[in-house]
Write an enzyme that holds these catalytic residues in place. Structure first.
Site, short mmCIF file in Angstrom:
data_model
loop_
_atom_site.label_atom_id
_atom_site.label_comp_id
_atom_site.label_asym_id
_atom_site.label_seq_id
_atom_site.Cartn_x
_atom_site.Cartn_y
_atom_site.Cartn_z
N GLY A 107 50.35 25.33 24.22
CA GLY A 107 51.24 24.26 23.79
C GLY A 107 50.79 23.68 22.47
O GLY A 107 49.76 24.08 21.89
N GLU A 160 49.19 21.71 19.69
CA GLU A 160 47.82 21.16 19.68
C GLU A 160 47.60 20.29 18.46
O GLU A 160 47.93 20.70 17.34
CB GLU A 160 46.79 22.30 19.68
CG GLU A 160 46.45 22.77 21.08
CD GLU A 160 45.35 23.82 21.10
OE1 GLU A 160 44.79 24.13 20.04
OE2 GLU A 160 45.07 24.33 22.20
N SER A 178 47.86 21.89 26.20
CA SER A 178 46.77 22.47 26.97
C SER A 178 46.41 21.55 28.15
O SER A 178 46.22 20.35 27.98
CB SER A 178 45.57 22.65 26.04
OG SER A 178 44.52 23.14 26.80
N GLY A 179 46.36 22.13 29.31
CA GLY A 179 45.99 21.35 30.49
C GLY A 179 47.19 20.74 31.20
O GLY A 179 47.03 20.02 32.18
N SER A 216 41.14 26.51 30.32
CA SER A 216 42.18 26.58 29.30
C SER A 216 42.39 28.02 28.84
O SER A 216 41.43 28.74 28.57
CB SER A 216 41.75 25.72 28.12
OG SER A 216 42.72 25.79 27.13
N SER A 217 43.67 28.42 28.81
CA SER A 217 43.94 29.78 28.34
C SER A 217 43.77 29.78 26.83
O SER A 217 44.41 29.02 26.13
CB SER A 217 45.38 30.17 28.68
OG SER A 217 45.71 29.71 29.95
N ASN A 242 40.95 21.01 29.23
CA ASN A 242 41.25 21.78 30.43
C ASN A 242 40.02 22.64 30.74
O ASN A 242 39.52 23.35 29.89
CB ASN A 242 42.48 22.67 30.14
CG ASN A 242 42.92 23.45 31.36
OD1 ASN A 242 42.23 23.44 32.38
ND2 ASN A 242 44.05 24.13 31.24
N THR A 253 49.64 27.51 33.06
CA THR A 253 49.12 28.69 33.74
C THR A 253 49.30 28.56 35.25
O THR A 253 49.67 29.52 35.92
CB THR A 253 47.65 28.89 33.36
OG1 THR A 253 47.56 28.88 31.94
CG2 THR A 253 47.11 30.18 33.89
N1 ADP Z 1 50.87 22.11 40.14
C1 ADP Z 1 49.58 21.80 40.11
N2 ADP Z 1 49.00 21.34 41.23
C2 ADP Z 1 47.71 21.00 41.24
N3 ADP Z 1 46.92 21.07 40.15
C3 ADP Z 1 47.44 21.51 39.00
C4 ADP Z 1 48.81 21.90 38.91
N4 ADP Z 1 49.05 22.28 37.67
C5 ADP Z 1 47.89 22.16 37.00
N5 ADP Z 1 46.91 21.69 37.77
C6 ADP Z 1 45.52 21.41 37.41
O1 ADP Z 1 45.45 21.30 36.03
C7 ADP Z 1 44.54 22.25 35.51
C8 ADP Z 1 45.06 22.79 34.22
O2 ADP Z 1 46.20 23.58 34.45
P1 ADP Z 1 46.52 24.88 33.58
O3 ADP Z 1 47.68 25.51 34.20
O4 ADP Z 1 45.31 25.69 33.40
O5 ADP Z 1 46.94 24.24 32.22
P2 ADP Z 1 47.49 24.96 30.95
O6 ADP Z 1 47.63 26.38 31.28
O7 ADP Z 1 48.77 24.26 30.66
O8 ADP Z 1 46.50 24.70 29.93
C9 ADP Z 1 44.40 23.31 36.55
O9 ADP Z 1 43.15 23.90 36.51
C10 ADP Z 1 44.60 22.53 37.82
O10 ADP Z 1 43.37 21.94 38.20
MG MG Z 2 46.78 27.95 30.50
#
Ligand code: ADP
Ligand code: MG
Length: 1045
Positions: free
Chosen positions: A406, A408, A126-127, A179-180, A176, A131
C-alpha cells in the site's frame, strides 16, 4: 458496488441491487453496513463514525456498494469458521452481513456463471491486513470449491506457497511484524467444474535493500532467522553458520533480531513442510539454503581494511566460495576489483573500500533478489496446471488476487517508496477507470442527465511519473545511463528542469517560502492522489541502476550451485543489450499488471489499519482519516451517491415491488418501463426523487427506497397470509381428498366384504332351503342323502321343541307331536320323563300326604264314576277328624279312649221306623265304630259285625251300615247321613277293612229294620236334597243332579 464499464453496466446494477438490499435488511444493526446508506454521505466525520461504531462491535467489514472496506482487528475473530464459509456460499451479497467471504463468493460465482475472469484487488497500507485477506480468500476457495484428490494437491500447493513466499519475502517492519516486502499477484485457475486446478504467481519489486540494511526496529527477511533458529546442527554446519543471529551484521542492523510475536523455530518447521509440499526435493532445499546463507557470510567482513586506499577481503571467502561453488580466488578477485570494457578492451581496476563494500552489498542483494525470483518460478512450476486431460487450447477460468504494498509515507522516503507509491497511483487509476468512469457511463447509456461529480482523476500524476521522455522515470533512466558524472543531485536538477512546472511536482528550489520549510534540498515532492510525499533523491541512481559489477556477475555464472547459475545466466555476458533499469522494469511490469487486471472483472477490498501499535480495539482517528482519504473512499462514496443512490433494472424493480400497486399486481402486461412508471406514480414518488432511464430506474435517496421496501415488507405479510391461506386450503383439500378416498376404499372394501358375506349367507340359505325342500319331498323315505338334512332337522327341531316344552308336572299331559320317525323315541322319552317326574314327585311326598293320597285312592276306587257327589269331594282334602276331642262328651271318652278315635264326624241318624232324623256323633276307632248321642254310646259296631255299607249313586249323603240282625237284641242296619259322605265312608272302609263291601246302589237301597223286616230307601233326582218318609213308607231321598255320569 462493482462497476465494469458500459459493457458490464447491467451486471453492475444487479450487484448494486444486491448490495442495497443487503443494507436494507441490516440497516437496523450497528451503524450501516453500506456507506451508501449514510444519510450525510459527504461527511467524512460520519463516515469515520460509522467505521468506529462497527469497529467497536468487532464488525470489521463494511461495504461501499460492492467495495469491501476492512479494518484490521489485530485479534482473532470468530468469523472465519467453516460454518461462516458455508453461510456465505452461494448466497446473495445482500442476504448476509458484509464479509470477505461474500466478496470471494461473489467473484467466484460471477466467474462460474459468466465465464469471465475475475480479480480481487486488495489494497491498503502496510499492516492493514492485505495479506491476511488474500489468505482468507484462498482458504475460502480451498474449503468451498468442489474437490478431488488431484484438486486437493493443487489446493495444498496454493495454500502452502504462502508460508514459503512469506519466509523469503516478508519481514518485520515497524508497521507490521509480517510485512510483505514484495508485491504479489496470484492467479488461481479453476476448471469447468469450478475446482481449483492450478495457479501462477507474479512478484513485484522485492525490497532487496533489506538484505543488507534494516531500519531501527526492523528485521531482515524472516528466512535468515528461521534457518538460524530452526535448522538442525548439521545443516548449520554445512552452511557454516552459527546459531546466533547476533553474529551476522546483515541481521542486526535494526537491533531487533528477536521479536516476541514471532516464533522462528516453529515457522521454520512450517516452511520446511511447505517446501516439500510444493515439490522441493531435499537437494533443492539444500541448494536454496546454501544460496540464502551467502549474504550472511558476505555481510560479515572484518571491515575491509584500507590498504593503500584499496580494499582487501578479510572475510570468510572460502566459506562463501564453497557455498556458491565459485572458486575462491575468482570470487576474491571479483569482490575487490572492477572490470570495465572500454573501447573493446577489458580493464581491471581495484576498488576502494567504499566501492568494495558497495560491490559486496550489491552481490548480496543480487543473489537474494534473483533467488527470490527463482523461488517464485519454482513455485509456479509446482502450481502449473498440467492436466493432460485438457486440450492444448483449454483455458481455465481465473480469479486473480493482488496483494500489493500500500501507499507508504515515511520520514525519509526513497526509491522504494517512490516505486510503491507509483504502483498505488496506477492502481488508483485503474480503480477510477473502472469504477468512477463506468458509473458515469452507465448514466450516459441510460440517458440520465449526469450531474458531474468532482472527483480527482490521478492520471495526471501517473503521467508525471511514467510519461515517456518527460516522466520522472524517464528522466531518472536518462541520468543513470548518460555518460558523464551523473549524480542524484543532477537528477534532481533535471527533474526541476523538465517537470518543474507540473502542478503535482515540487522541490525546495521551486517552492515558495512557506513550503520550503517542509522540503529538504535533496528532496522532491510528489502530490499524490493520497497526499504529498517527499522523496529523497539520495541513492536513486544507484538503486535504479541496480548495478552489479560485471566481474562479480561473471564469477556467479561460473557457480557450481545450480540456482546461482540459473539466476545469473540469462542476463549474462552474451546479452549485450543494455539492461533495463529497476524503475523501467517496474514500470513495465506494472503496465503488464494493469493489462492483466483490465481484462478481468475487478472486486475491491480496501484495508484499513486502525492504529500503528498493532493493538486490538484501538481506533486511531487521525490515522484512519488519512487512510480513508488516500484510499479514495470518500470519493468512491460520493460518486456512488452522486446522482442516485440506487438503481435497478425495470424488470427486477417491477418484479420486487409490483405487489404494491393494483395495476401491476399480479402481472403487468405492458412494457416494464411503463409498469415501473405506473408503480412509482402509485407509490407517490416525487419527480425529483427518481429518474427513469432506458432500462433502469434510478432512485436518488435511500429513504425513498426504504419507504418502498417497508411497504413491501408490510405487503408481504398480507400476500404471505393469502398464499398461506391458499396453501393451507389446498393442503387441507388434499388431505381431505386423501381421507375421503381412503374412507371410500375402506367402505367399498367393507361393503364388498359384507356383500360377500350376505351372498354367502344367501347361498347357504338357498342351499339349505333346497335341501330342506328335497328332504321334505323325500321325507317318507328312510334316512338317505336326499332327506337326511330334512330328517335330521325335523328330529333336531322336535327335540329342541321338546326340550322347551317338557311337561312340568305329572298332571300335565301335554307332549309335542313327534315326527313319524321319532314317534317311538318320543314315547320312550315321554315315559322316561313321566317316570322321572313321578320319582321326583314321590320323593317329595310327606307321610301325612301319603296317607291323604292313599285315602283319596281308596275313595277313588270306591266312588269314582259311581256316585254323583264324588267329583266334588276330590279337590277337598280329607281331614283327620271333623270333631275335636273336646267336643266329645267326657263320658263317652271314658268308654272310648281318645287316642283310639281315628275319625269323628257329626252324622244324622234316621230311625228305622219313622225315619226321624236325630243328630249323632260317629266315632271310628281301629276296631269299631261308635254312634254317640251326647254322653251315651247308642250303638257300637264291631267291624267284624259290619257286613257291608250301602250308598246311593246320587249326590245325597245317606248311607247304610249293614250289621247282623239274627236276634232281636241286635238293632237293625243303621241309616245315617253325613255331609262328608265320601270322606266318612272312605275312613270307615279303611278302618274296618271293608273296602270291598261298599255297595253303590242305583235307585233304591234295601236295609234290615229288624230281623225279618226290611226297609227301602228310594233315591231319585230332584231339584234339591229332600229326605222324608214317603207315602209308601219308604224313605224317599231326592238329590240334586250334580254330575251327569
Ligand atoms: N482479519 C484479520 N483478523 C485478525 N488479524 C488480522 C486480520 N488482518 C490482519 N490481521 C493482523 O494484522 C497483521 C498484519 O496483516 P497483513 O495482512 O500482514 O498486513 P499487510 O499485508 O496489509 O501488510 C497480521 O499479521 C495479523 O496479525
Ligand atoms: Mg502483506
Amino acid at each position: 458496488m462493482k462497476f465494469r464499464g458500459a459493457r458490464a453496466g447491467a451486471q453492475g446494477g444487479e450487484r448494486a441491487r444486491l448490495a442495497m438490499e443487503g443494507a436494507l435488511t441490516a440497516r437496523d444493526r450497528v451503524g450501516v453496513q453500506d456507506f451508501v446508506l449514510l444519510e450525510s454521505f459527504t461527511s467524512e466525520a460520519s463516515f469515520i463514525e460509522n467505521l468506529r461504531k462497527r469497529f467497536r462491535e468487532s464488525l470489521i467489514y463494511t461495504y461501499i456498494g460492492s467495495v469491501l472496506v476492512s479494518v484490521n482487528p489485530y485479534r482473532e475473530l470468530e468469523i472465519y469458521s467453516r460454518q461462516h464459509m458455508e453461510r456465505y456460499r452461494g448466497i446473495n451479497f445482500y442476504e448476509v452481513s458484509p464479509h470477505i467471504y461474500a466478496v470471494s463468493d461473489n467473484s467466484y460465482r460471477s466467474m462460474r456463471s459468466e465465464g469471465k475472469d475475475q480479480c480481487i484487488l486488495i489494497s491498503g497500507e502496510s499492516g492493514a491486513g492485505k495479506t491476511e485477506a488474500s489468505k482468507k480468500i484462498l482458504q475460502y476457495y480451498a474449503v468451498t470449491c468442489p474437490s478431488s484428490t488431484r484438486v486437493e494437491s493443487v489446493r495444498d500447493r496454493l495454500l502452502q506457497s504462502n508460508p514459503v513466499l512469506e519466509a523469503f519475502g516478508n519481514a518485520k517492519t515497524l508497521r507490521n511484524d509480517n510485512s510483505s516486502r514484495f508485491g504479489k499477484y496470484m492467479d488461481v485457475q479453476f476448471d469447468f467444474r469450478g475446482a481449483p486446478v492450478g495457479g501462477h504467481i507474479l512478484n513485484y519489486l522485492l525490497e532487496k535493500s533489506r538484505v543488507v540494511h534494516q531500519n531501527h526496529g526492523e528485521r531482515n527477511f524472516h528466512i535468515f532467522y528461521q534457518v538460524l533458529e530452526g535448522g538442525d546442527n548439521e545443516l548449520l554446519q554445512r552452511l557454516g553458520l552459527e546459531r546466533n543471529a547476533q553474529s551476522y551484521q546483515y541481521l542486526v542492523k535494526g537491533h531487533c533480531a528477536k521479536v516476541s510475536s514471532i516464533n522462528d523455530k516453529n515457522e521454520w518447521k512450517t516452511v520446511h513442510r511447505a517446501l516439500s509440499v510444493i515439490d522441493f526435493s531435499s537437494s533443492d532445499i539444500e541448494e536454496l539454503l546454501s544460496v540464502v546463507a551467502n549474504p550472511l557470510h558476505l555481510g560479515n567482513p572484518a571491515v575491509p581494511g584500507p590498504e593503500d586506499g584499496n580494499a582487501t577481503v578479510t572475510h570468510d571467502v572460502p566459506c562463501v566460495s564453497q557455498l556458491l561453488g565459485v572458486p575462491g580466488p575468482t570470487l576474491k578477485e571479483a569482490l575487490i576489483h572492477r572490470k570495465i570494457i572500454a573501447k573493446g578492451e577489458e580493464l581491471i581496476s581495484p576498488l576502494n573500500v567504499e566501492q568494495a563494500a558497495y560491490a559486496r552489498d550489491a552481490l548480496a542483494k543480487a543473489i537474494y533478489g534473483r533467488t527470490f525470483s527463482w523461488l517464485v518460478n519454482k513455485i509456479n512450476e509446482s502450481l502449473h496446471h498440467k492436466d493432460s486431460t485438457y486440450s492444448e487450447n483449454y483455458r481455465p477460468n481465473i480469479i486473480g488476487l493482488l496483494d500489493i504494498y500500500g501507499f507508504e509515507v515515511f520520514q525519509n522516503n526513497s526509491f522504494e517508496q517512490f516505486c510503491i507509491n507509483y504502483c498505488n497511483e496506477k492502481l488508483q487509476q485503474l480503480f477510477i477507470e473502472l469504477t468512477l468512469k463506468s458509473e458515469q457511463e452507465e448514466y450516459e447509456s441510460e440517458g440520465i442527465a449526469w450531474e458531474p461529480v468532482l472527483y480527482f482523476n490521478n492520471k495526471i500524476i501517473c503521467d508525471l511519473v511514467e510519461e515517456k521522455h518527460k516522466g520522472v522515470i524517464s528522466i531518472l533512466d536518462e541520468e543513470c545511463l548518460r555518460p558523464g558524472d551523473a549524480t542524484d543531485l543532477t537528477f534532481l536538477e533535471k527533474l526541476e528542469e523538465t517537470v518543474g512546472s507540473h502542478p503535482h511536482f515540487m522541490t525546495h528550489k521551486l517552492a515558495d517560502q512557506k513550503t520550503r520549510k517542509t522540503l529538504g534540498r535533496e528532496e522532491f515532492r510528489l502530490l499524490h492522489y493520497a497526499g504529498e510525499v517527499n522523496y529523497n533523491v539520495t541513492g536513486f541512481l544507484d538503486k535504479n541502476n541496480d548495478l552489479l559489477f560485471r566481474n562479480l556477475k561473471e564469477a556467479m555464472c561460473e557457480s557450481g550451485n545450480r540456482i546461482v547459475r540459473q539466476c545469473f545466466e540469462p542476463a549474462g555476458r552474451e546479452d549485450k543489450r543494455r539492461r533495463e533499469t529497476a524503475a523501467t522494469q517496474f514500470k513495465n511490469s506494472l503496465a503488464k499488471l494493469m493489462e492483466i487486471l483490465m481484462s478481468k472483472d475487478p472486486s475491491y477490498i480496501r484495508c484499513i489499519k486502525p492504529n500503528d501499535a498493532k493493538q486490538a480495539g484501538r481506533f486511531d482517528e487521525v490515522l484512519i482519516r488519512h487512510q480513508v482519504k488516500y484510499l479514495g473512499l470518500m470519493e468512491n462514496l460520493r460518486v456512488r451517491r452522486a446522482g442516485f443512490a440506487y438503481r435497478r433494472r425495470f424488470e427486477i424493480f417491477l418484479q420486487r415491488y409490483k405487489t404494491l400497486c393494483p395495476q401491476t399486481w399480479p402481472n403487468w402486461k405492458g412494457q416494464p418501463g411503463e409498469g415501473v412508471a405506473t408503480l412509482v406514480q402509485h407509490l407517490g414518488y416525487k419527480p425529483e426523487d427518481y429518474k427513469l432511464g432506458r432500462t433502469k430506474i434510478f432512485i436518488r435517496f435511500p429513504k425513498t427506497l426504504f419507504a418502498t421496501e417497508d411497504a413491501f415488507q408490510l405487503r408481504k405479510n398480507t400476500i404471505a397470509t393469502t398464499i398461506q391461506a391458499e396453501w393451507r386450503g389446498y393442503h387441507q383439500r388434499q388431505k381431505y381428498q386423501k381421507l375421503r378416498s381412503s374412507a371410500i376404499t375402506i367402505q367399498s372394501w367393507w361393503r364388498g366384504e359384507m356383500g360377500r358375506q350376505v351372498a354367502t349367507r344367501r347361498k347357504n340359505a338357498a342351499e339349505k332351503i333346497r335341501r330342506f325342500i328335497k328332504g321334505f319331498i323325500h321325507r317318507q323315505r328312510p334316512r338317505c342323502p336326499d332327506n337326511e338334512y330334512f330328517v335330521d332337522y325335523v328330529r333336531c327341531a322336535f327335540l329342541m321343541k321338546l326340550k322347551r316344552n317338557l311337561p312340568k308336572n305329572v298332571l300335565d299331559k301335554s307332549w309335542p307331536v313327534p315326527p313319524p320317525a321319532l314317534s317311538e323315541a318320543s314315547e320312550l322319552l315321554r315315559e322316561l320323563h313321566m317316570r322321572n317326574m313321578v320319582q321326583i314327585y314321590c320323593r317329595r311326598i310327606s307321610a301325612e300326604w301319603k296317607q291323604q293320597l292313599e285315602q283319596k285312592v281308596v275313595a277313588s276306587t270306591l266312588f269314582k264314576d259311581k256316585k254323583d257327589n264324588y267329583p266334588q269331594s276330590v279337590p277337598k282334602l280329607f281331614v283327620n277328624s271333623r270333631i275335636m276331642t273336646n267336643e266329645i262328651n267326657s263320658k263317652v271318652l271314658q268308654i272310648i279312649e281318645s287316642d283310639s278315635i281315628k275319625y269323628a264326624v257329626a252324622v244324622t241318624k234316621y230311625d228305622r221306623n219313622g225315619y226321624r232324623a236325630r243328630p249323632r256323633q260317629l266315632l271310628i276307632t281301629p276296631s269299631s265304630a261308635f254312634l254317640v248321642e251326647e254322653a251315651k254310646v247308642k250303638q257300637t259296631i264291631d267291624y267284624t259285625n259290619l257286613r257291608g255299607i250301602s250308598v246311593s249313586s246320587l249326590s245325597d249323603g245317606l248311607f247304610v251300615l249293614h250289621v247282623p240282625c239274627e236276634d232281636n237284641r241286635q238293632k237293625g242296619d243303621l241309616v245315617l247321613r253325613s255331609d262328608h259322605v265320601i270322606e266318612t265312608l272312605t275312613k270307615l272302609a279303611i278302618a274296618s277293612d271293608k273296602v270291598d263291601s261298599v255297595n253303590i246302589n242305583q235307585g233304591s237301597i234295601k236295609f234290615t229294620i229288624k230281623q225279618g223286616k226290611e226297609g227301602i230307601i228310594d233315591c231319585t233326582w230332584g231339584s234339591e236334597l229332600i229326605i222324608s218318609k214317603a207315602k209308601n213308607g219308604h224313605l224317599s231321598v231326592v238329590a240334586p243332579r250334580l254330575n251327569s255320569r
